[in-house]
Scaffold this motif. Structure first.
Motif, mmCIF file in Angstrom:
data_model
loop_
_atom_site.group_PDB
_atom_site.id
_atom_site.type_symbol
_atom_site.label_atom_id
_atom_site.label_comp_id
_atom_site.label_asym_id
_atom_site.label_seq_id
_atom_site.Cartn_x
_atom_site.Cartn_y
_atom_site.Cartn_z
ATOM 1 N N ILE A 1 0.809 -1.220 0.000
ATOM 2 C CA ILE A 1 0.000 0.000 0.000
ATOM 3 C C ILE A 1 0.843 1.272 0.000
ATOM 4 O O ILE A 1 0.560 2.184 -0.779
ATOM 5 N N PRO A 2 1.899 1.392 0.825
ATOM 6 C CA PRO A 2 2.685 2.631 0.768
ATOM 7 C C PRO A 2 3.331 2.865 -0.603
ATOM 8 O O PRO A 2 3.345 3.999 -1.099
ATOM 9 N N ALA A 3 3.859 1.822 -1.220
ATOM 10 C CA ALA A 3 4.485 1.980 -2.539
ATOM 11 C C ALA A 3 3.448 2.335 -3.598
ATOM 12 O O ALA A 3 3.703 3.164 -4.478
ATOM 13 N N LEU A 4 2.284 1.714 -3.505
ATOM 14 C CA LEU A 4 1.221 2.025 -4.455
ATOM 15 C C LEU A 4 0.751 3.463 -4.278
ATOM 16 O O LEU A 4 0.564 4.185 -5.263
ATOM 17 N N ARG A 5 0.592 3.904 -3.047
ATOM 18 C CA ARG A 5 0.182 5.291 -2.802
ATOM 19 C C ARG A 5 1.193 6.263 -3.389
ATOM 20 O O ARG A 5 0.833 7.244 -4.030
ATOM 21 N N ALA A 6 2.481 5.982 -3.193
ATOM 22 C CA ALA A 6 3.523 6.858 -3.735
ATOM 23 C C ALA A 6 3.477 6.885 -5.265
ATOM 24 O O ALA A 6 3.634 7.947 -5.873
ATOM 25 N N ALA A 7 3.242 5.731 -5.876
ATOM 26 C CA ALA A 7 3.165 5.670 -7.341
ATOM 27 C C ALA A 7 1.951 6.441 -7.854
ATOM 28 O O ALA A 7 2.042 7.165 -8.852
ATOM 29 N N ILE A 8 0.839 6.320 -7.154
ATOM 30 C CA ILE A 8 -0.357 7.075 -7.548
ATOM 31 C C ILE A 8 -0.085 8.570 -7.422
ATOM 32 O O ILE A 8 -0.407 9.340 -8.331
ATOM 33 N N ALA A 9 0.507 8.981 -6.318
ATOM 34 C CA ALA A 9 0.800 10.405 -6.119
ATOM 35 C C ALA A 9 1.726 10.942 -7.216
ATOM 36 O O ALA A 9 1.544 12.054 -7.693
ATOM 37 N N ALA A 10 2.686 10.122 -7.637
ATOM 38 C CA ALA A 10 3.660 10.581 -8.621
ATOM 39 C C ALA A 10 3.159 10.500 -10.059
ATOM 40 O O ALA A 10 3.477 11.368 -10.865
ATOM 41 N N HIS A 11 2.394 9.457 -10.374
ATOM 42 C CA HIS A 11 2.084 9.185 -11.779
ATOM 43 C C HIS A 11 0.604 9.247 -12.140
ATOM 44 O O HIS A 11 0.270 9.261 -13.328
ATOM 45 N N ALA A 12 -0.273 9.249 -11.149
ATOM 46 C CA ALA A 12 -1.720 9.322 -11.411
ATOM 47 C C ALA A 12 -2.384 10.139 -10.315
ATOM 48 O O ALA A 12 -3.291 9.665 -9.627
ATOM 49 N N PRO A 13 -1.935 11.388 -10.127
ATOM 50 C CA PRO A 13 -2.413 12.181 -8.992
ATOM 51 C C PRO A 13 -3.921 12.425 -8.994
ATOM 52 O O PRO A 13 -4.493 12.685 -7.933
ATOM 53 N N LEU B 1 -6.060 10.243 -9.153
ATOM 54 C CA LEU B 1 -6.654 9.146 -8.376
ATOM 55 C C LEU B 1 -6.444 9.306 -6.875
ATOM 56 O O LEU B 1 -7.103 8.621 -6.082
ATOM 57 N N LEU B 2 -5.521 10.176 -6.486
ATOM 58 C CA LEU B 2 -5.083 10.220 -5.092
ATOM 59 C C LEU B 2 -6.202 10.546 -4.104
ATOM 60 O O LEU B 2 -6.304 9.901 -3.051
ATOM 61 N N TRP C 1 -4.590 -1.483 -7.034
ATOM 62 C CA TRP C 1 -3.561 -1.976 -7.942
ATOM 63 C C TRP C 1 -4.106 -1.918 -9.371
ATOM 64 O O TRP C 1 -3.449 -1.434 -10.289
ATOM 65 N N GLY C 2 -5.321 -2.425 -9.536
ATOM 66 C CA GLY C 2 -5.955 -2.404 -10.848
ATOM 67 C C GLY C 2 -6.266 -1.002 -11.331
ATOM 68 O O GLY C 2 -6.073 -0.687 -12.510
ATOM 69 N N GLU C 3 -6.746 -0.151 -10.440
ATOM 70 C CA GLU C 3 -7.043 1.227 -10.827
ATOM 71 C C GLU C 3 -5.779 1.939 -11.311
ATOM 72 O O GLU C 3 -5.795 2.641 -12.315
ATOM 73 N N TYR C 4 -4.685 1.740 -10.589
ATOM 74 C CA TYR C 4 -3.431 2.379 -10.980
ATOM 75 C C TYR C 4 -2.915 1.790 -12.294
ATOM 76 O O TYR C 4 -2.456 2.523 -13.169
ATOM 77 N N ALA C 5 -3.001 0.479 -12.437
ATOM 78 C CA ALA C 5 -2.531 -0.161 -13.672
ATOM 79 C C ALA C 5 -3.278 0.392 -14.884
ATOM 80 O O ALA C 5 -2.673 0.648 -15.929
ATOM 81 N N LEU C 6 -4.565 0.595 -14.758
ATOM 82 C CA LEU C 6 -5.336 1.184 -15.860
ATOM 83 C C LEU C 6 -4.971 2.647 -16.069
ATOM 84 O O LEU C 6 -4.834 3.094 -17.206
ATOM 85 N N VAL D 1 -4.771 -6.776 -15.868
ATOM 86 C CA VAL D 1 -3.942 -5.757 -15.213
ATOM 87 C C VAL D 1 -3.720 -6.086 -13.736
ATOM 88 O O VAL D 1 -2.697 -5.696 -13.173
ATOM 89 N N SER D 2 -4.642 -6.818 -13.140
ATOM 90 C CA SER D 2 -4.452 -7.169 -11.733
ATOM 91 C C SER D 2 -3.301 -8.164 -11.539
ATOM 92 O O SER D 2 -2.767 -8.294 -10.450
ATOM 93 N N LEU D 3 -2.917 -8.844 -12.614
ATOM 94 C CA LEU D 3 -1.827 -9.821 -12.545
ATOM 95 C C LEU D 3 -0.448 -9.202 -12.781
ATOM 96 O O LEU D 3 0.558 -9.887 -12.630
ATOM 97 N N LEU D 4 -0.422 -7.917 -13.152
ATOM 98 C CA LEU D 4 0.874 -7.266 -13.349
ATOM 99 C C LEU D 4 1.670 -7.298 -12.053
ATOM 100 O O LEU D 4 1.120 -7.156 -10.961
ATOM 101 N N GLY D 5 2.949 -7.489 -12.191
ATOM 102 C CA GLY D 5 3.806 -7.521 -11.016
ATOM 103 C C GLY D 5 4.662 -6.278 -10.917
ATOM 104 O O GLY D 5 4.718 -5.468 -11.851
ATOM 105 N N PRO D 6 5.350 -6.113 -9.796
ATOM 106 C CA PRO D 6 6.249 -4.980 -9.642
ATOM 107 C C PRO D 6 7.256 -4.930 -10.794
ATOM 108 O O PRO D 6 7.749 -5.959 -11.254
ATOM 109 N N GLY D 7 7.471 -3.736 -11.294
ATOM 110 C CA GLY D 7 8.424 -3.553 -12.375
ATOM 111 C C GLY D 7 7.831 -3.730 -13.762
ATOM 112 O O GLY D 7 8.497 -3.440 -14.754
ATOM 113 N N GLU D 8 6.620 -4.197 -13.852
ATOM 114 C CA GLU D 8 5.996 -4.382 -15.171
ATOM 115 C C GLU D 8 5.295 -3.130 -15.613
ATOM 116 O O GLU D 8 4.879 -2.330 -14.871
#
Length: 101
Positions: A6-18, A20-21, A49-54, A94-101
């Motif tokens: 969750i913390p890494a996902l939140r940071a990714a959302i803040a940086a790349h999909a704000p 959604l934040l 995870w899925g929302e961010y992947a999309l 998209v829910s099956l994507l792993g870290p780094g993909e």
């Protein structure tokens, strides 16, 4: 994709999909922070995870939202089912994507 926590996902959302934040934070408060229900964390992570992947792929995100909207607007139950199944398949991929993909 970020590390699957969750913390890494939140940071990714803040940086790349704000955009959604705010929804992410509101959902976090409603499902976990305000309820102290840490048992809800896996479902929360799966959803976001899925929302961010999309959100990382605006064209795919638009396609999925279009499928869901068309399903909601059609009076043909078979057509609605087909549209929702296609959207669900994309959500599943998209829910099956792993870290780094």
């Amino acid at each position: 994709m970020p590390e699957r926590n969750i913390p890494a996902l939140r940071a990714a959302i803040a940086a790349h999909a704000p955009d959604l934040l705010a929804d992410f934070e509101a959902n976090w408060r409603a499902k976990i922070a305000d309820t102290y229900d840490i048992g809800a964390a896996p479902a929360f992570l799966a959803r976001w995870w899925g929302e961010y992947a999309l959100a990382r792929d605006p064209e795919l995100d638009r396609h999925v939202r279009d499928l869901e909207e068309r399903a909601a607007q059609t009076a043909d139950p078979d057509k609605a089912k087909a549209l929702l199944e296609e959207a669900a398949q994309i959500h599943g991929r998209v829910s099956l994507l792993g870290p780094g993909e």
